[in-house]
Write a protein that holds these residues in place. Structure first.
Motif, mmCIF file in Angstrom:
data_model
loop_
_atom_site.group_PDB
_atom_site.id
_atom_site.type_symbol
_atom_site.label_atom_id
_atom_site.label_comp_id
_atom_site.label_asym_id
_atom_site.label_seq_id
_atom_site.Cartn_x
_atom_site.Cartn_y
_atom_site.Cartn_z
ATOM 1 N N CYS A 7 0.843 -1.258 -0.168
ATOM 2 C CA CYS A 7 0.211 0.135 -0.107
ATOM 3 C C CYS A 7 0.836 1.192 0.042
ATOM 4 C CB CYS A 7 -0.972 0.140 1.227
ATOM 5 S SG CYS A 7 -2.028 -1.384 1.133
ATOM 6 N N ILE A 8 0.761 1.846 -1.043
ATOM 7 C CA ILE A 8 1.687 3.329 -1.163
ATOM 8 C C ILE A 8 0.709 4.115 -1.673
ATOM 9 C CG2 ILE A 8 3.645 4.099 -2.567
ATOM 10 C CD1 ILE A 8 4.915 1.481 -2.845
ATOM 11 N N VAL A 9 0.933 5.409 -1.173
ATOM 12 C CA VAL A 9 0.180 6.605 -1.590
ATOM 13 C C VAL A 9 0.637 7.246 -2.443
ATOM 14 C CG1 VAL A 9 -0.973 8.571 -0.523
ATOM 15 C CG2 VAL A 9 -0.769 6.576 0.894
ATOM 16 N N ILE A 10 -0.046 7.640 -3.810
ATOM 17 C CA ILE A 10 0.653 8.403 -4.733
ATOM 18 C C ILE A 10 0.032 9.743 -4.473
ATOM 19 C CG2 ILE A 10 0.425 8.821 -7.160
ATOM 20 C CD1 ILE A 10 1.936 6.109 -5.937
ATOM 21 N N CYS A 11 0.712 10.834 -4.332
ATOM 22 C CA CYS A 11 0.512 12.116 -4.012
ATOM 23 C C CYS A 11 0.974 13.033 -5.388
ATOM 24 C CB CYS A 11 1.416 12.637 -2.561
ATOM 25 S SG CYS A 11 1.158 11.516 -1.341
ATOM 26 N N ILE A 12 1.698 12.670 -6.065
ATOM 27 C CA ILE A 12 2.197 13.633 -7.201
ATOM 28 C C ILE A 12 2.370 12.860 -8.404
ATOM 29 C CG2 ILE A 12 3.009 15.301 -5.430
ATOM 30 C CD1 ILE A 12 5.901 14.360 -6.203
ATOM 31 N N TYR A 13 2.269 13.544 -9.379
ATOM 32 C CA TYR A 13 2.609 13.082 -10.580
ATOM 33 C C TYR A 13 3.977 13.479 -11.044
ATOM 34 C CZ TYR A 13 -2.393 11.997 -11.482
ATOM 35 O OH TYR A 13 -3.546 11.477 -11.459
ATOM 36 N N SER A 14 4.818 12.616 -11.338
ATOM 37 C CA SER A 14 6.227 12.791 -11.776
ATOM 38 C C SER A 14 6.929 11.758 -12.461
ATOM 39 C CB SER A 14 6.846 12.951 -10.477
ATOM 40 O OG SER A 14 7.176 11.632 -9.682
ATOM 41 N N THR A 360 -0.396 12.730 -21.369
ATOM 42 C CA THR A 360 1.032 12.561 -20.918
ATOM 43 C C THR A 360 1.226 11.341 -19.906
ATOM 44 O OG1 THR A 360 1.468 14.649 -21.038
ATOM 45 C CG2 THR A 360 3.186 13.425 -19.681
ATOM 46 N N LYS A 361 2.112 10.329 -20.060
ATOM 47 C CA LYS A 361 2.341 9.100 -19.507
ATOM 48 C C LYS A 361 3.180 9.390 -18.437
ATOM 49 C CE LYS A 361 4.127 4.517 -20.177
ATOM 50 N NZ LYS A 361 4.790 3.816 -21.162
ATOM 51 N N PHE A 362 2.774 8.413 -16.942
ATOM 52 C CA PHE A 362 3.653 8.668 -15.687
ATOM 53 C C PHE A 362 3.591 7.347 -15.268
ATOM 54 C CE2 PHE A 362 1.076 12.752 -16.237
ATOM 55 C CZ PHE A 362 2.430 13.630 -16.101
ATOM 56 N N ASN A 363 4.574 6.728 -14.678
ATOM 57 C CA ASN A 363 4.785 5.662 -14.125
ATOM 58 C C ASN A 363 5.123 5.722 -12.674
ATOM 59 O OD1 ASN A 363 5.586 5.469 -17.134
ATOM 60 N ND2 ASN A 363 5.514 3.184 -16.704
ATOM 61 N N PHE A 364 4.314 4.897 -12.022
ATOM 62 C CA PHE A 364 4.526 4.890 -10.318
ATOM 63 C C PHE A 364 4.760 3.605 -9.837
ATOM 64 C CE2 PHE A 364 1.570 8.496 -11.575
ATOM 65 C CZ PHE A 364 2.361 9.498 -11.045
ATOM 66 N N SER A 365 5.553 3.274 -9.036
ATOM 67 C CA SER A 365 5.696 1.993 -8.400
ATOM 68 C C SER A 365 4.615 1.947 -7.449
ATOM 69 C CB SER A 365 7.084 1.857 -7.888
ATOM 70 O OG SER A 365 7.087 0.628 -7.035
ATOM 71 N N LEU A 366 3.868 0.974 -7.235
ATOM 72 C CA LEU A 366 3.154 0.663 -6.180
ATOM 73 C C LEU A 366 3.590 -0.416 -5.101
ATOM 74 C CD1 LEU A 366 -0.384 0.542 -7.880
ATOM 75 C CD2 LEU A 366 0.756 2.587 -6.906
ATOM 76 N N GLY A 367 4.974 -0.874 -5.413
ATOM 77 C CA GLY A 367 5.445 -1.947 -4.727
ATOM 78 C C GLY A 367 6.168 -3.030 -5.425
ATOM 79 N N GLN A 368 6.688 -3.984 -4.878
ATOM 80 C CA GLN A 368 7.353 -4.953 -5.890
ATOM 81 C C GLN A 368 6.399 -5.685 -6.742
ATOM 82 O OE1 GLN A 368 9.325 -8.101 -3.404
ATOM 83 N NE2 GLN A 368 10.009 -9.321 -5.176
ATOM 84 N N SER A 369 6.817 -5.766 -7.849
ATOM 85 C CA SER A 369 5.891 -6.222 -9.019
ATOM 86 C C SER A 369 4.495 -5.500 -9.376
ATOM 87 C CB SER A 369 5.605 -7.842 -8.855
ATOM 88 O OG SER A 369 6.808 -8.445 -8.756
ATOM 89 N N LEU A 370 4.420 -4.349 -8.684
ATOM 90 C CA LEU A 370 3.152 -3.553 -8.728
ATOM 91 C C LEU A 370 3.595 -2.056 -9.284
ATOM 92 C CD1 LEU A 370 1.909 -4.364 -5.126
ATOM 93 C CD2 LEU A 370 0.842 -5.278 -7.293
ATOM 94 N N GLU A 371 2.607 -1.767 -10.259
ATOM 95 C CA GLU A 371 2.985 -0.466 -10.831
ATOM 96 C C GLU A 371 1.583 0.216 -11.225
ATOM 97 O OE1 GLU A 371 5.533 1.124 -14.709
ATOM 98 O OE2 GLU A 371 4.832 -1.154 -14.508
#
Length: 821
Positions: A7-14, A360-371
């Motif tokens: 469980c990771i909180v996404i706060c900004i697009y980067s 525009t495309k953004f990639n974020f890690s949500l944890g191991q093997s999670l995106e």
């Protein structure tokens, strides 16, 4: 993975982003009409396109099937119909062209246009495609100095002539998009990277020449090369395979779009092998991953409908049915859940069109093997793909909201808030295909037979003091080549050890006209040997060896040098390979065309005997069964050979070649309705072994059952998304977007019986099921009330609908299995 770890909180697009290059490749057309492309997608008539494509090969079905196949593809969310062009089908003899019947590619493309879809023409003209000789006409083999698919002037001349012929034909009919037609993409060559290194310095110049030649034809639409990472500009390099979302290295220029030309929905099947089953869930995952991770905007399913390898069109060892496990099966019936699940995927992705094509495309890690892969426009339109590459179900926190993400799945959020679709959650029905016998051929009095003559050396005209190569001798006029020679035995009758080494596919041996054994190779081990004891009599003995090809090779470098046929023949250790041999191409029955009504009288047929022998032709007549269901011949009682209905070859069969599970790779053989007359149809069978024709039957191909298994945790069907989106009140939206079991029967069939119904915790799945610990007693009456006597029905998954909660605080599932008649 523990829930707290994922469980990771996404706060900004980067971080990583993607924007479309401003460069457009302009390929022609008038006043903005035509097809261009940029780094984002194909641009059709000035509009960026997100396209789903399905391969349907026109000669692997019949013209009367084309409208239905294309319509079902369209209903399944397909935008483009892709097909190869089959050179050896259209130019079987040099300079002689055929474009009628199943060869009528113009009519096929026009039908695509009539139904409002686009077309992709993969001209090749080498295509592989599990098609005999990779689509190349065999007459090329005898062109002096030719080397296929290389910087070789003879080959390039003929390749250019045929490519130009096809392009000009399409132009003359106004079928390119630049002319207002449906063709938006073409392909030159096919997976050349796999063989390029073998040609050394002759490989790269050929790639450059092929690209330049294709572009010079001025079609006004782009050209592609699949599996060709160095495709010269402006040709687009594309991906083939099952996992292009992982394996594709991307376009070789930032100004080219990501295109997946072959997403294999199953795999080809050879005799002796089991079918390859690729699940709808796996296909959907990799499509969604390609779109999100590789910026893919064009995905083609190979095959969407595989069809039938009629006649002798299949390549070496390929069964007659082609990609029967596709979304549309060999007979054109929908294969569920594959067809329906992919339809849901297409609808969900299309809801994301604007962000995917302009954002525009953004990639974020949500944890191991999670995106999380997010696409966002300047006007704040947003779409997200939540990816779980792991092996366990998990919860992820995305933008302060927790989402359940099953293992090996992708959730699609068209508004970055609500899940419209998950690749692993199948909410559509599953169906069962059955074969029902409609006519038996069990009366021996209705059969006639003709025993193929076994030629001796004296019966042959072609002679050589060596073993001739099979393919170069038959020149693709027949699968069969007789090798005959004589042996003088000066001693009394005796048994001798007989050995034959072959590079063909099968062999039948005869000594003095009597059967003396058979042997065959396999797809992976084509070379084989026949070792047997034979009896040689005093005097002259005639040895007749029938070499058999089950299709020509379809791939590899230097195809023109490939050899087949007998390589060595020995008796009692003595080599007879270099002595006088007599040859005969084909069988007498073939030469007399006894599979035609007009040729049947050329031989003397007799009544069916009490015992069978190898190389026997069988003939009977029958009336077409009523109705319009697809039909197939059940040849499970036969061995190996070929079949014709009213003179049309329905393909080779090889029922005796069993899989590791002890079953034939194929025993039902498609008989298109268009091949039949209302009455007095002729069936001719060539049996190489000792099959029993009186056990053959004609069967209807039916969808007899439909089953749904949906839980409260499933997402509603995507069709409800737009309706819910229009609702102003949240409660109304929730009522609209509720998971349901939806069942439907084929046209002219209705739900006649509920075989099983349980709302609660049923165990098993649609293949095998039972009532679980929790079960609503109202399950069957409520389902029967909703479904019986209907073509289709819908049952919401809710305790309210079943008049009470059979097990509070437990996630409940509805499983329904229904019969269609």
């Amino acid at each position: 993975m523990a829930k707290s770890e994922s469980c990771i909180v996404i706060c900004i697009y980067s971080a990583l982003f993607f924007t479309a290059p401003l460069f457009h490749c302009v390929l022609g057309g008038n006043d903005g009409i035509g097809v261009t492309y940029d780094g984002r997608s194909l641009i059709v008539n000035g509009e960026h396109k997100l396209l789903f494509s399905g391969s349907i090969h026109y000669p692997r079905s019949t013209p009367d099937m084309w409208p239905s196949l294309i319509a079902k593809a369209k209903e399944g969310g397909i935008d483009v119909i892709q097909t190869y062009v089959f050179w050896n089908l259209h130019e079987p003899q040099q300079g002689t062209y055929e474009f009628s019947g199943r060869r009528d590619i113009v009519q096929f493309v026009k039908e695509i246009q009539a139904q409002g879809l686009y077309a992709c023409l993969r001209i090749g003209p080498f295509i592989e495609a599990e098609w005999s000789y990779g689509g190349l006409p065999f007459w090329l083999h005898d062109v002096p100095g030719i080397v296929y698919r290389s910087d070789n002037e003879p080959f390039k001349l003929h390749m250019q002539n045929f490519t130009t012929k096809i392009v000009n034909m399409m132009k003359s009919e106004g079928l390119y998009a630049s002319q207002g037609g449906p063709i938006i993409l073409s392909q030159i060559e096919n997976e050349y990277t796999l063989v390029e290194a073998a040609f050394g310095e002759k490989g790269p110049p050929y790639v450059q020449w092929a690209a330049k030649m294709a572009v010079s034809l001025q079609t006004g639409v782009p050209w592609s090369m699949c599996k060709q990472n160095d495709a010269p500009d402006p040709v687009i390099n594309t991906c083939n395979g099952m996992r292009c979302g992982e394996t594709f290295t991307g376009p070789n220029s930032p100004t080219k779009p990501s295109i997946w030309t072959e997403n294999w929905t199953s795999f080809y099947q050879t005799y002796g092998e089991e079918p390859y089953i690729r699940s709808a869930e796996e296909i959907a995952f990799h499509v969604a991953l390609f779109i999100a991770a590789k910026n893919g905007t064009y995905v083609n399913y190979y095959m969407y409908h595989g069809g039938t390898n009629f006649g002798r069109s299949a390549s070496a060892f390929m069964i007659t049915g082609y990609y029967d496990q596709g979304p549309l099966d060999e007979y054109g019936l929908t294969r569920e859940p594959k067809w329906g699940h992919l339809k849901e995927l297409h609808a969900a992705v299309k809801l994301c069109s604007t962000p995917l094509l302009t954002g525009t495309k953004f990639n974020f890690s949500l944890g191991q093997s999670l995106e999380a892969i997010v696409f966002k426009t300047e006007s704040d339109e947003c779409a997200a793909f939540l990816v779980n590459r792991g092996a366990i179900d998990t919860d992820v926190l995305f933008q302060n909201v927790t989402y359940e993400l099953p293992l090996g799945s992708i959730s699609i959020l068209p508004d970055c808030k609500n899940v419209a679709f998950n690749t692993r959650r199948v909410s559509v029905q599953r169906n069962t295909r059955s074969m029902m016998t409609v006519q038996k051929f069990d009366s021996s009095e209705e059969w006639e037979e003709f025993k193929e003559p076994i030629p001796n050396f004296e019966d042959t005209e072609l002679r050589a003091n060596k073993l001739l190569e099979h393919m170069g001798t038959t020149k693709d006029r027949s699968d069969y080549l007789w090798y005959t020679f004589r042996v003088q035995q000066d001693s009394p009758d005796s048994q001798q050890t007989f050995e034959v080494d072959s590079r063909a596919h099968a062999l039948h041996a005869f000594v003095n006209g009597d059967y003396a054994g058979s042997a065959h190779g396999t797809y992976k081990e084509k070379g084989f040997s026949l070792v047997n004891n034979i009896t040689l009599r005093n005097g002259i003995n005639n040895i007749s060896l029938l070499s058999v090809m089950v299709g020509l090779p379809d791939s590899g470098a230097f195809l023109e040098t490939r050899v087949a046929g007998l390589r060595r023949v020995g008796i009692q250790g003595e080599d007879f390979s270099e002595q006088p041999w007599g040859y005969k191409v084909g069988l007498s029955g073939e030469q007399s065309q006894i599979f035609l009504d007009t040729g049947s009288s050329n031989v003397q047929w007799s009544r069916l005997g009490n015992s069978s022998q190898p190389l026997t032709w069988y003939k009977t007549r029958f009336d077409a069964p009523p109705g319009d269901d697809p039909i197939a011949l059940n040849l499970g009682s036969m061995g190996k050979g070929a079949a014709w209905v009213n003179g049309r070859g329905i393909g080779r069969y090889w029922v005796s070649f069993l899989t590791p599970k002890g079953e034939p790779s194929q025993k039902w053989y498609n008989v298109p309705r268009s091949f039949l007359k209302p009455t007095d149809n002729q069936l001719v069978i060539l049996e190489e072994e000792t099959g029993n024709p009186v056990e053959i039957s004609l069967d209807s191909v039916l969808i007899t059952k439909t089953c749904g298994q949906v839980s409260e945790s499933h997402y509603p069907l995507v069709a409800s998304w737009m309706g819910a989106k229009k609702q102003k009140v949240r409660s109304a939206k929730n009522r609209t977007r509720r998971p349901k079991v939806q069942l439907s029967c084929p046209s002219k069939k209705k739900i006649s019986n509920i075989l099983f119904a349980s709302f609660g915790t049923p165990s098993g799945d649609c293949q095998s099921y039972a009532i679980g610990m929790c079960h609503s007693p109202n399950s069957r009456p409520i389902v029967e009330h909703a479904c019986l006597g209907r073509v289709k029905c819908s049952i919401p998954i809710s305790s309210l609908n079943f008049q009470g909660d059979p097990c509070p605080h437990v996630t409940k599932t509805l499983l329904v299995d229904a019969q269609c008649t």
